[in-house]
Design a protein around this motif. Structure first.
Motif, PDB file in Angstrom:
ATOM      1  N   ASP A  85      33.702  31.537  24.835  1.00  5.11           N
ATOM      2  CA  ASP A  85      32.960  31.563  23.576  1.00  5.11           C
ATOM      3  C   ASP A  85      32.931  32.992  23.033  1.00  5.11           C
ATOM      4  N   SER A 128      25.243  30.666  20.290  1.00  4.19           N
ATOM      5  CA  SER A 128      26.387  30.336  21.131  1.00  4.19           C
ATOM      6  C   SER A 128      26.684  28.844  21.070  1.00  4.19           C
ATOM      7  N   ARG A 129      27.845  28.486  21.555  1.00  6.89           N
ATOM      8  CA  ARG A 129      28.253  27.080  21.582  1.00  6.89           C
ATOM      9  C   ARG A 129      27.271  26.250  22.414  1.00  6.89           C
ATOM     10  N   GLU A 130      26.796  26.820  23.526  1.00  6.84           N
ATOM     11  CA  GLU A 130      25.868  26.100  24.384  1.00  6.84           C
ATOM     12  C   GLU A 130      24.569  25.793  23.649  1.00  6.84           C
ATOM     13  N   SER A 156      33.588  23.799  15.585  1.00  9.21           N
ATOM     14  CA  SER A 156      34.538  24.611  16.330  1.00  9.21           C
ATOM     15  C   SER A 156      34.117  26.070  16.271  1.00  9.21           C
ATOM     16  N   GLN A 157      34.482  26.805  17.287  1.00  8.26           N
ATOM     17  CA  GLN A 157      34.063  28.206  17.396  1.00  8.26           C
ATOM     18  C   GLN A 157      34.500  29.011  16.178  1.00  8.26           C
TER      19      GLN A 157
END
Length: 202
Positions: A85, A128-130, A156-157
């Protein structure tokens, strides 16, 4: 460095560029070996922080199709090659630079798009993605309709990054490439959502 060694070093760097979803160029002048080790540990297993030679890196970056580093490769250089990430990596670099001002973040690239040092700093401010996935899970439990809207959003990131950066930057300061990326990303989920709704109605 002998010619075969240079060729091997260039090949290794080229592979790092190609296998990473992002890379951040830094200058570490004045940092000790112990501090560099501390930085590597803090960035975690998804980031390879490597001290590089500028001349070899220019060749490797060109071979990998990365041209945003050419004007920045001056002085003692090290690159954080990101395989996880990018938000987490940006936070790690920013926090370390705050505690150790001798680390200078010069610029980067993410999913083929160039980033300035200011954009990397803004990237570090994103969730963050989490965190986003945790919010998504909570929304699925709380309200199905809210979950559907979250699924339709670009998760998506790279899409998160460019959309958020465009919101943070003045309209006239956002790079054209970033605006195009955001436009493409935002339109695609909307079209998919329309098609899914039509299918459900029929």
């Amino acid at each position: 460095m002998a010619r075969p060694d240079k060729a091997a070093a260039v090949a290794e760097l080229t592979d790092e560029f190609r296998s990473s979803n992002g890379a951040v160029l830094t200058e570490y002048r004045g940092l000790t070996v112990a501090q560099l080790k501390q930085l590597r540990v803090s960035l975690g297993d998804d980031v390879n922080y490597a001290v590089v030679k500028n001349t070899l890196t220019k060749i490797a970056a060109k071979d990998a199709g990365v041209d945003s580093f050419d004007s920045l490769l001056e002085g003692p250089s090290a690159i954080a090659f990101i395989k996880g990430d990018a938000v987490v990596a940006a936070k790690g670099l920013r926090d370390f630079a705050k505690a150790n001002p001798l680390l200078v973040i010069k610029g980067g690239v993410l999913e083929g798009k160039s980033l300035s040092s200011d954009e990397i700093s803004k990237l570090a401010d994103l969730e963050s993605r989490e965190v986003l996935l945790a919010k998504l899970a909570g929304a699925m439990k709380a309200a199905p309709q809210q979950a559907v809207s979250l699924f339709a959003a670009p998760l998506s990131q790279a899409a998160r990054l460019f959309a958020a950066l465009q919101d943070k930057l003045p309209a006239d300061a956002a790079p054209a490439a970033v605006q195009d990326e955001v436009q493409d990303t935002v339109e695609a989920p909307a079209e998919a959502s329309t098609e899914e709704t039509a299918a459900a109605d029929s």
